[in-house]
Design a protein around this motif. Structure first.
Motif, short mmCIF file in Angstrom:
data_model
loop_
_atom_site.label_atom_id
_atom_site.label_comp_id
_atom_site.label_asym_id
_atom_site.label_seq_id
_atom_site.Cartn_x
_atom_site.Cartn_y
_atom_site.Cartn_z
N LYS A 1 0.85 -1.19 0.00
CA LYS A 1 0.00 0.00 0.00
C LYS A 1 0.89 1.24 0.00
O LYS A 1 1.85 1.33 0.78
N PHE A 2 0.56 2.17 -0.87
CA PHE A 2 1.35 3.40 -0.97
C PHE A 2 0.73 4.49 -0.10
O PHE A 2 -0.50 4.66 -0.09
N VAL A 3 1.58 5.20 0.61
CA VAL A 3 1.13 6.31 1.44
C VAL A 3 1.86 7.57 0.98
O VAL A 3 3.09 7.56 0.82
N LEU A 4 1.13 8.65 0.73
CA LEU A 4 1.73 9.89 0.27
C LEU A 4 2.55 10.51 1.40
O LEU A 4 2.01 10.89 2.44
N GLN A 5 3.85 10.59 1.18
CA GLN A 5 4.76 11.18 2.18
C GLN A 5 4.92 12.67 1.84
O GLN A 5 5.97 13.11 1.35
N LEU A 6 3.88 13.45 2.12
CA LEU A 6 3.87 14.86 1.72
C LEU A 6 4.99 15.68 2.38
O LEU A 6 5.70 16.43 1.69
N PRO A 7 5.20 15.58 3.69
CA PRO A 7 6.29 16.37 4.31
C PRO A 7 7.67 16.04 3.71
O PRO A 7 8.47 16.94 3.47
N LEU A 8 7.91 14.75 3.48
CA LEU A 8 9.20 14.33 2.91
C LEU A 8 9.34 14.85 1.48
O LEU A 8 10.41 15.33 1.09
N ALA A 9 8.25 14.76 0.70
CA ALA A 9 8.29 15.22 -0.69
C ALA A 9 8.53 16.72 -0.76
O ALA A 9 9.34 17.20 -1.57
N ILE A 10 7.85 17.47 0.11
CA ILE A 10 8.01 18.92 0.11
C ILE A 10 9.43 19.31 0.52
O ILE A 10 10.08 20.16 -0.10
N ALA A 11 9.92 18.69 1.59
CA ALA A 11 11.27 19.01 2.09
C ALA A 11 12.33 18.70 1.04
O ALA A 11 13.25 19.51 0.80
N SER A 12 12.19 17.54 0.38
CA SER A 12 13.16 17.16 -0.65
C SER A 12 13.10 18.11 -1.84
O SER A 12 14.14 18.57 -2.34
N SER A 13 11.88 18.43 -2.27
CA SER A 13 11.71 19.30 -3.45
C SER A 13 12.22 20.71 -3.17
O SER A 13 12.91 21.30 -4.00
N VAL A 14 11.88 21.24 -2.01
CA VAL A 14 12.33 22.60 -1.67
C VAL A 14 13.84 22.66 -1.61
O VAL A 14 14.47 23.62 -2.09
N SER A 15 14.47 21.62 -1.04
CA SER A 15 15.94 21.59 -0.95
C SER A 15 16.57 21.60 -2.34
O SER A 15 17.50 22.36 -2.61
N VAL A 16 16.05 20.74 -3.21
CA VAL A 16 16.61 20.64 -4.57
C VAL A 16 16.42 21.94 -5.34
O VAL A 16 17.36 22.45 -5.98
N ILE A 17 15.22 22.50 -5.28
CA ILE A 17 14.93 23.73 -6.02
C ILE A 17 15.77 24.89 -5.48
O ILE A 17 16.30 25.71 -6.25
N ALA A 18 15.92 24.96 -4.15
CA ALA A 18 16.71 26.04 -3.55
C ALA A 18 18.16 25.97 -4.00
O ALA A 18 18.77 27.00 -4.35
N VAL A 19 18.74 24.77 -4.00
CA VAL A 19 20.13 24.61 -4.43
C VAL A 19 20.28 24.99 -5.91
O VAL A 19 21.24 25.65 -6.31
N THR A 20 19.31 24.57 -6.72
CA THR A 20 19.35 24.88 -8.17
C THR A 20 19.29 26.39 -8.41
O THR A 20 20.06 26.94 -9.20
N LEU A 21 18.38 27.06 -7.73
CA LEU A 21 18.23 28.50 -7.89
C LEU A 21 19.47 29.25 -7.39
O LEU A 21 19.91 30.23 -7.99
N LEU A 22 20.02 28.78 -6.27
CA LEU A 22 21.22 29.42 -5.72
C LEU A 22 22.39 29.32 -6.69
O LEU A 22 23.11 30.30 -6.94
N ALA A 23 22.59 28.12 -7.25
CA ALA A 23 23.68 27.92 -8.21
C ALA A 23 23.48 28.80 -9.45
O ALA A 23 24.44 29.39 -9.97
N THR A 24 22.22 28.91 -9.91
CA THR A 24 21.93 29.75 -11.09
C THR A 24 22.20 31.22 -10.79
O THR A 24 22.80 31.94 -11.60
N PHE A 25 21.77 31.67 -9.61
CA PHE A 25 21.96 33.07 -9.24
C PHE A 25 23.46 33.42 -9.16
O PHE A 25 23.89 34.45 -9.66
N VAL A 26 24.24 32.53 -8.52
CA VAL A 26 25.67 32.78 -8.39
C VAL A 26 26.34 32.85 -9.76
O VAL A 26 27.20 33.71 -10.01
N ALA A 27 25.94 31.93 -10.66
CA ALA A 27 26.53 31.90 -11.99
C ALA A 27 26.16 33.15 -12.80
O ALA A 27 27.00 33.70 -13.53
N CYS A 28 24.91 33.60 -12.67
CA CYS A 28 24.45 34.76 -13.45
C CYS A 28 24.97 36.08 -12.90
O CYS A 28 25.28 37.00 -13.64
N TYR A 29 25.03 36.18 -11.59
CA TYR A 29 25.34 37.46 -10.95
C TYR A 29 26.69 38.01 -11.40
O TYR A 29 26.82 39.20 -11.72
#
Length: 486
Positions: A44-72
């Motif tokens: 049975k699958f259970v939606l792990q919403l807190p884990l999904a949000i935490a993982s996604s926010v971490s990945v997106i934040a790192v991606t945006l930070l790297a992009t900002f540093v490269a562009c700036y």
């Protein structure tokens, strides 16, 4: 904002795909692997919403930070400079040039490669860090397999040197036990035997009761032929002492104990006794406490009564085990017989199911290496397009042009791979500590062949990227070298 929006979209889409794969695909494959050996309930699958949000926010934040540093850094320049091709970095005297006896043996191409590697320091560190992560994942993956597979050989062949255990009924008489022992001595299937007392006890581990088996051999000298009593780190054989007990390593790790400390053990009567630790032995499955009859009597004020036998068989196979088990289970006074050949085979099946973990790590390592090398090579070629076009005009053949660029990749991959071997040792140790169960200790070894395979696979990933990028090198027009910078 253009580049941040691009990174944001890529991060969001990648996170959604990652969450679906992580919460649906991986659990299904792992479940099906375990289901081959055990009867498991419906998945049975259970939606792990807190884990999904935490993982996604971490990945997106790192991606945006790297992009900002490269562009700036780029966007601080004036538009006129940004419209001009990026000038190549000036070369400097490198350390290798100062080692004259070595430098003069380098060919022209090798000297250029060495200078370029040092000249583009950002690419150097990015490649080394990315590739070291790739190699570390491979080392950890192969190391997991080595460490877990070691448990079977170590526990059921080196440490447990017996093939079966016969347990007597609690109400069996001395006469019944002696009769069985005498019959075993003349049994053609049995090579040797030794008597012992095995009782169940408990210790307090962080406030919780942990089950341990207290083993009191009747003949301590003979018992060492049935169980290897040795320290894992030093390899030194341990001797029984009448003023202390030998405990297994995993129990010592859980309780944070060392030689000379005391361990409070609740024996069968429920009364806790302080046991002095005289040695810590190598063991991978279960918790055991070994002591002499004299020390057991000192603790419990009771004489030990043997209630089990360890048995060595002349030839171990299913037929002989079945024959021996049927023969003695019919005897009065025998409660059970356990054979360990089947346990070892079952453990082997469990390990085979863990191969999926290795494949996942290899796949993740391959993707990491491909993404890192592809992007860095793509940027490298784009930044040096005039330089590469120039050497094509000068008469370099296609393979010479390719080797001019790819030689740097291979050298950086090799450096990153060697760093990753060291990083992989630490990653493997961390995974092993986190994956262990309270009653089981995994091995800590990584075979030499695993290091070799990890490094070779990393180089294979690098060469795969080189093949993909070869077409781009072929399409660079030589006329680029003739264009005016203005």
């Amino acid at each position: 904002m253009k580049y941040l929006a691009y990174a944001l979209v890529a991060g969001v889409v990648g996170s959604i795909i990652g969450c679906v794969v992580g919460m649906l695909l991986f659990p299904s494959v792992i479940f099906n692997a375990w289901n081959l050996m055990y009867n498991l309930p419906e998945l049975k699958f259970v939606l792990q919403l807190p884990l999904a949000i935490a993982s996604s926010v971490s990945v997106i934040a790192v991606t945006l930070l790297a992009t900002f540093v490269a562009c700036y850094k780029e966007l601080t320049e004036v538009p006129a400079l940004l419209m001009r091709p990026k000038p190549p970095k000036s070369g400097k005297t490198i350390l290798l040039e100062r080692i004259s006896f070595l430098w003069k043996r380098f060919s022209f191409s090798q000297k250029v490669t060495a200078r370029n590697i040092i000249r583009y320091k950002k690419r150097f560190f990015m490649t080394v860090i990315g590739i070291s992560g790739c190699t570390a994942l491979l080392v950890a993956g192969f190391g997991i397999q080595d460490s877990i597979s070691e448990v079977v050989d170590k526990q059921y062949e080196e440490i447990m040197r017996y093939d079966a255990m016969l347990s007597f009924d609690t109400d069996s008489t001395y006469k019944q036990r002696d009769a069985i022992i005498e019959e075993l001595k003349s049994d053609s299937l049995v090579k040797d035997q030794t008597a012992l007392m095995q009782i169940n006890a408990t210790v307090k581990d962080n406030g919780e009761d942990t089950a341990v088996s207290v083993i009191v051999p009747e003949d301590s000298a003979a018992f060492e032929q049935f169980v290897k009593i040795a320290n894992r780190k030093s390899g030194k054989e341990l001797s029984f002492a009448n003023d202390g007990a030998i405990i297994t390593e995993k129990l010592a790790m859980n309780m944070k104990l060392s030689v000379g400390d005391t361990l409070s053990i609740a024996l069968a009567d429920g009364v806790s006794k302080d046991v002095k630790i005289s040695g810590i032995m190598e063991n991978y499955v279960g918790h055991y406490v070994y002591m002499t009859p004299a020390y057991y009597k000192q603790l419990s004020q009771q004489r030990n009564v043997s209630n089990a036998l360890y048995i060595k068989m002349n030839k171990v196979n299913d037929k002989n085990e079945s024959t021996l088990g049927n023969r003695y289970m019919e005897k009065d006074g025998v409660s059970s017989m356990a054979f360990y050949h089947g346990v070892a085979e079952s453990f082997d099946d469990t390990i085979a199911s863990l191969n999926f973990v290795i494949y996942v790590l290899i796949g993740a390592a391959g993707l990491l290496a491909f993404v890192v090398l592809y992007n860095l090579t793509n940027v490298n070629v784009s930044e040096r397009i005039r330089e590469i076009a120039t050497i094509k005009v000068l008469g370099f053949y296609p393979l010479e042009v390719a080797s001019y660029v790819y030689r740097e990749n291979l050298v950086l991959t090799l450096i990153g791979g060697l760093c990753g071997l060291c990083l992989g040792i630490g990653l493997h140790a961390l995974i092993m500590n986190l994956a262990e169960m309270p009653e089981i200790m995994f091995g800590r070894n990584i075979d030499a062949s695993s290091f070799v395979f990890a490094l070779i696979l990393t180089l294979v990933f690098s060469m795969a990227v080189n093949l993909v990028m070869y077409r781009k090198l072929q399409k660079i027009p030589m006329v680029e070298s003739l264009k005016s910078v203005e």
